[in-house]
Design an enzyme around this catalytic site. Structure first.
Site, PDB file in Angstrom:
ATOM      1  N   CYS A  98     -70.314  10.297 -57.401  1.00 12.70           N
ATOM      2  CA  CYS A  98     -71.688  10.087 -57.847  1.00 12.70           C
ATOM      3  C   CYS A  98     -72.351  11.422 -58.202  1.00 12.70           C
ATOM      4  CB  CYS A  98     -72.463   9.290 -56.805  1.00 12.70           C
ATOM      5  SG  CYS A  98     -73.989   8.540 -57.444  1.00 12.70           S
ATOM      6  N   HIS A 141     -69.034   5.204 -55.002  1.00  7.89           N
ATOM      7  CA  HIS A 141     -68.944   5.712 -53.630  1.00  7.89           C
ATOM      8  C   HIS A 141     -67.796   5.026 -52.881  1.00  7.89           C
ATOM      9  CE1 HIS A 141     -72.932   7.816 -53.378  1.00  7.89           C
ATOM     10  NE2 HIS A 141     -73.213   6.985 -54.369  1.00  7.89           N
ATOM     11  N   GLU A 143     -66.334   5.924 -50.265  1.00  8.45           N
ATOM     12  CA  GLU A 143     -66.404   6.145 -48.811  1.00  8.45           C
ATOM     13  C   GLU A 143     -67.121   5.021 -48.067  1.00  8.45           C
ATOM     14  OE1 GLU A 143     -70.283   7.816 -50.351  1.00  8.45           O
ATOM     15  OE2 GLU A 143     -68.201   7.712 -51.042  1.00  8.45           O
TER      16      GLU A 143
END
Length: 203
Positions: A80, A182, A184
């Site tokens: 991002c 994202h 994660e």
């Protein structure tokens, strides 16, 4: 050999990236100082606000040393806002915004819209094992997209459906990797596994 991968710990999902990296066999350490930057084999630049991260990099006297290490071949993965910071060119940035650069592409900041326009979709990503049969679920939060890609960079994934269909959202150029989304936050560590392999290949 266990790769030591730093996570730029100025803003963003530092703990989440650390968990994903450790899950795939790397050692994850926070990076806030130049001395910590000198001790890593690769670096993750998390999401957040690209203009704020830029200002914090300069406030912590990290901008120049980090840019120098990237130019020297340090592998880095930006998610991002991290994609924006690794891009050579930015559309929609502030007048004083600086980028670290390294990726031969132009990104459009907040391309998918504001926070309320955040969305999720499934992606097939070149270099990610099994993504053809088990697409990677991607979360986009105030995300950029790649507006133009130069000949040195390679597109790894594009949005497949909806109004943004065809937009590039994952790229690689040598030891640099970047995604608009994202990974994660989903519990799927395949993007991190790819990055760890890039780091290991560079050692």
């Amino acid at each position: 050999m266990t790769a030591t991968i730093g996570i730029l710990a100025l803003q963003g999902d530092v703990r989440e990236h650390a968990r994903a990296l450790e899950h795939v066999g790397a050692r994850a350490v926070p990076v806030r100082r130049v001395a910590e930057l000198d001790a890593i084999d690769g670096l993750v630049i998390p999401g957040g606000e690209s203009t704020t991260i830029d200002k914090l990099l300069r406030a912590f006297d990290l901008f120049g040393p980090l840019q120098e290490r990237l130019r020297g071949g340090l592998p880095a993965y930006g998610s991002c806002a991290g994609m924006i910071l690794l891009a050579d060119r930015v559309i929609g940035g502030t007048a004083d915004q600086q980028v670290l650069g390294g990726l031969d592409l132009t990104v459009r900041r907040n391309a998918f819209g504001r926070q309320v326009d955040s969305f999720e979709t499934d992606l097939v990503i070149d270099g990610i094992e099994d993504s053809e049969t088990a697409p990677l679920h991607a979360v986009f939060i105030r995300a950029p997209w790649v507006e133009e890609i130069g000949p040195k960079a390679v597109a790894l994934a594009r949005v497949r459906t909806g109004p943004a269909a065809g937009r590039i959202v994952a790229v690689r150029q040598g030891p640099l990797l970047a995604t608009s989304f994202h990974p994660e936050v989903t519990g799927d560590a395949r993007v991190h596994r790819l990055f760890v392999q890039i780091v290991r290949d560079s050692l």
